[in-house]
Design a protein around this motif. Structure first.
Motif, mmCIF file in Angstrom:
data_model
loop_
_atom_site.group_PDB
_atom_site.id
_atom_site.type_symbol
_atom_site.label_atom_id
_atom_site.label_comp_id
_atom_site.label_asym_id
_atom_site.label_seq_id
_atom_site.Cartn_x
_atom_site.Cartn_y
_atom_site.Cartn_z
ATOM 1 N N PRO A 50 8.472 -3.863 -2.516
ATOM 2 C CA PRO A 50 8.791 -5.211 -2.030
ATOM 3 C C PRO A 50 9.605 -5.967 -3.069
ATOM 4 O O PRO A 50 9.469 -5.736 -4.274
ATOM 5 N N ASP A 51 10.451 -6.863 -2.610
ATOM 6 C CA ASP A 51 11.209 -7.665 -3.564
ATOM 7 C C ASP A 51 10.678 -9.097 -3.594
ATOM 8 O O ASP A 51 9.799 -9.477 -2.810
ATOM 9 N N ALA A 52 11.203 -9.898 -4.510
ATOM 10 C CA ALA A 52 10.709 -11.264 -4.699
ATOM 11 C C ALA A 52 10.923 -12.119 -3.457
ATOM 12 O O ALA A 52 10.100 -12.982 -3.140
ATOM 13 N N SER B 33 0.828 -1.205 0.000
ATOM 14 C CA SER B 33 0.000 0.000 0.000
ATOM 15 C C SER B 33 0.866 1.260 0.000
ATOM 16 O O SER B 33 0.601 2.213 -0.744
ATOM 17 N N ALA B 34 1.911 1.248 0.829
ATOM 18 C CA ALA B 34 2.801 2.409 0.894
ATOM 19 C C ALA B 34 3.514 2.620 -0.437
ATOM 20 O O ALA B 34 3.742 3.760 -0.863
ATOM 21 N N TYR B 35 3.832 1.521 -1.110
ATOM 22 C CA TYR B 35 4.529 1.622 -2.400
ATOM 23 C C TYR B 35 3.597 2.141 -3.496
ATOM 24 O O TYR B 35 3.959 3.045 -4.255
ATOM 25 N N ASP C 242 0.933 -8.897 -10.503
ATOM 26 C CA ASP C 242 0.292 -7.623 -10.849
ATOM 27 C C ASP C 242 1.207 -6.442 -10.541
ATOM 28 O O ASP C 242 1.324 -5.505 -11.350
ATOM 29 N N LEU C 243 1.858 -6.487 -9.372
ATOM 30 C CA LEU C 243 2.733 -5.388 -8.983
ATOM 31 C C LEU C 243 3.922 -5.287 -9.940
ATOM 32 O O LEU C 243 4.358 -4.183 -10.276
ATOM 33 N N CYS D 72 10.313 -7.147 -7.561
ATOM 34 C CA CYS D 72 9.438 -8.241 -7.114
ATOM 35 C C CYS D 72 9.113 -9.216 -8.241
ATOM 36 O O CYS D 72 8.123 -9.952 -8.171
ATOM 37 N N ARG D 73 9.918 -9.251 -9.278
ATOM 38 C CA ARG D 73 9.673 -10.183 -10.380
ATOM 39 C C ARG D 73 9.600 -11.612 -9.843
ATOM 40 O O ARG D 73 10.533 -12.084 -9.201
#
Length: 511
Positions: A305-307, A293-295, A344-345, A354-355
């Motif tokens: 976030p990352d993966a 949400s913050a992102y 989606d992100l 976040c791939r």
């Protein structure tokens, strides 16, 4: 210049040499063999050069009475050299010994060697690096001892400053940062409480206004969060979340420098994912949602976030053994929803970090396996999710199935599809054939295929090929470490059979 200074007779150093000596020592301390990037764990040669120069300056001071010959600047170069030497506890002990000598001589009236903030910082850094080295080597007692010594130096420094004995030794936020880092990586049971106490002490000093640059920053809170993350004590994850929420509240004040960053959310999320609380997966996902949400809504690129974070939360749901619904969803459905949000992100919001990777897809498939003991209808529904996830992984542009993914989908096939069914035979055959083509067949895949396929199908596919002599074309993408581990287990089993010939023979209670 080093050789020239050392070769000059005692009492004959020129003013130019005396002026240049501390600079040369500093250059040796900041040697090109950077310990942060060097492959070697230690490099004491430059530090010994600084020691020889320091000894020479002390000899000059004794012979000529020139108190400036060996001054604080020169001693600080020596302390800095030991802090960077990579010699662990020995370096920290030597640095502490030098610091005590400086303070004693200063107290006796030699103001030219009075230790300052930089002096104490180097000693603190030496103990922190000793703690880090011990922690990496899994020597918890040594890591804790180093953290304790660092804290003792910090307390001494603060006391000297507050009592007016040494006003040059001003404790700074960086000094607290070093000690808190030492504690947070020590894995000691009391580390979370101690880091919190240090944080409170910083806030107290900042309010009193007696010391500058001691206001807590985000990194200090992160040390506390990491300390709670590493302890497995009951309630540690809850405490981490309380601290994160407190940071979020502080961030609403414009004059406050504390804003939760990537490390803050990551520590809290990992704390929940690693806890044994029944709600751990749900709580970890809740932290991830706050970060998402913050992102997205606050456009905070630092909170992307990352993966790995997604993998941690998906894996947390995969480890849930209960088949009860949470928020209207079964555990495997929650795992799949998280993967969908991750995709989606990455695709719609351009979040490159976040791939999705093979680990995340595989964890979703693993989560489906928890339905093995449920009704056939529920098992088939779970397998559809597992199958869809596996096919998406196979067609993905940024990830590909590995030997673990193949083994996991075969396991799901064995546990979720009816034994002997045509679909189970077809799926297991297709999956194994693809694993062979992709070079992803290891012991795990063979075992899972044997579990999923009928005896006839297994014999038809494997023929005379044994698990311990698989063709190279089948195994070229299986990590050597996994193959070596399998050979090691096989050798161990053979040893057990040699010691206990009847280990695998069936026994009967009948006389």
């Amino acid at each position: 210049m080093t050789g020239q200074i050392l070769a000059t007779s005692v009492g004959d150093l020129t003013p130019e040499m005396l002026q240049a000596a501390p600079q040369v020592m500093s250059a040796w301390a900041d040697n090109p063999f950077d310990m942060d990037n060097s492959k070697s764990s230690s490099n004491s040669a430059p530090t010994m050069a600084v020691e020889r120069l320091m000894k020479r300056l002390v000899a000059e001071q004794t012979a000529t009475g020139n108190s400036d010959a060996a001054n604080t600047y020169a001693y600080n170069a020596l302390l800095h050299g030991w802090a960077r030497s990579g010699e662990g506890e020995y370096a920290a002990q030597r640095a502490e010994q030098i610091l005590i000598e400086m303070q004693d001589r200063s107290g006796a009236g030699n103001a030219s060697v009075q230790p300052n903030t930089a002096s104490f910082r180097s000693v603190l850094l030496a103990w922190e690096r000793a703690s880090s080295a011990a922690s990496v080597a899994r020597k918890r007692q040594e890591a804790t001892h180093a953290a304790q010594r660092a804290q003792r130096i910090l307390e001494w420094m603060t006391s000297l400053h507050e009592m007016g004995v040494n006003e040059s030794a001003t404790p700074t936020s960086e000094c607290f940062d070093i000690v808190m880092k030492a504690w947070s990586q020590s894995n000691h049971a009391d580390a979370p409480q101690i880091t919190e106490q240090l944080l409170v002490r910083m806030e107290q000093l900042h309010r009193e206004g007696n010391t500058e640059d001691v206001q807590p920053q985000t990194r200090h809170y992160n040390h506390v969060l990491r300390a709670w993350q590493k302890t497995k004590a009951k309630g540690s994850a809850q405490r981490a979340e309380v601290i994160l929420d407190h940071m979020n509240k502080l961030a609403t004040h414009t004059d406050n420098p504390i804003h939760p960053d990537f490390d803050s959310f990551n520590a809290c999320l990992t704390a929940w994912a690693g806890s044994d609380e029944n709600c751990s997966a749900r709580k970890a996902e809740s932290v991830l949602r706050k970060m998402e949400s913050a992102y997205k809504h606050n456009n905070n690129k630092d909170l992307e976030p990352d993966a790995v974070m997604y993998n941690i939360v998906i894996d947390a749901w995969a480890k849930v053994t209960s088949t009860a619904k949470t928020s209207g969803r079964l555990p495997y459905e929650s795992a799949r929803k998280i993967l969908d949000r991750q995709i989606d992100l990455h695709e719609r919001h351009g979040a490159a970090k976040c791939r999705p990777d093979a680990y995340g897809y595989t964890s979703v498939i693993k989560a489906c396996d928890v339905m093995a003991g449920r009704s056939q209808r529920q098992r088939e529904k779970a397998f559809r999710v597992a199958e869809t996830t596996f096919l998406e992984l196979c067609s993905s542009d940024h990830a590909a199935p590995n030997h673990v993914a193949y083994g996991t989908i075969l396991k799901a096939c064995a546990h979720l599809l009816p034994p002997g069914s045509k679909r189970r035979e077809l799926v297991s055959r297709l999956v194994f054939d693809k694993a062979c083509r992709d070079g992803c067949v290891g012991a795990m895949v063979v075992n899972r295929f044997r579990e999923a396929a009928s005896a006839g199908l297994y014999k038809e596919v494997m023929g005379n090929i044994k698990k311990n002599s698989l063709p190279y074309d089948w195994t070229f993408r299986v990590p050597k470490s996994d193959q070596a581990l399998h050979r090691q287990k096989r050798k161990k089993n053979k040893s057990l059979k040699a010691l206990h010939p009847n280990i695998n023979k069936k026994t009967s209670l009948k006389p």
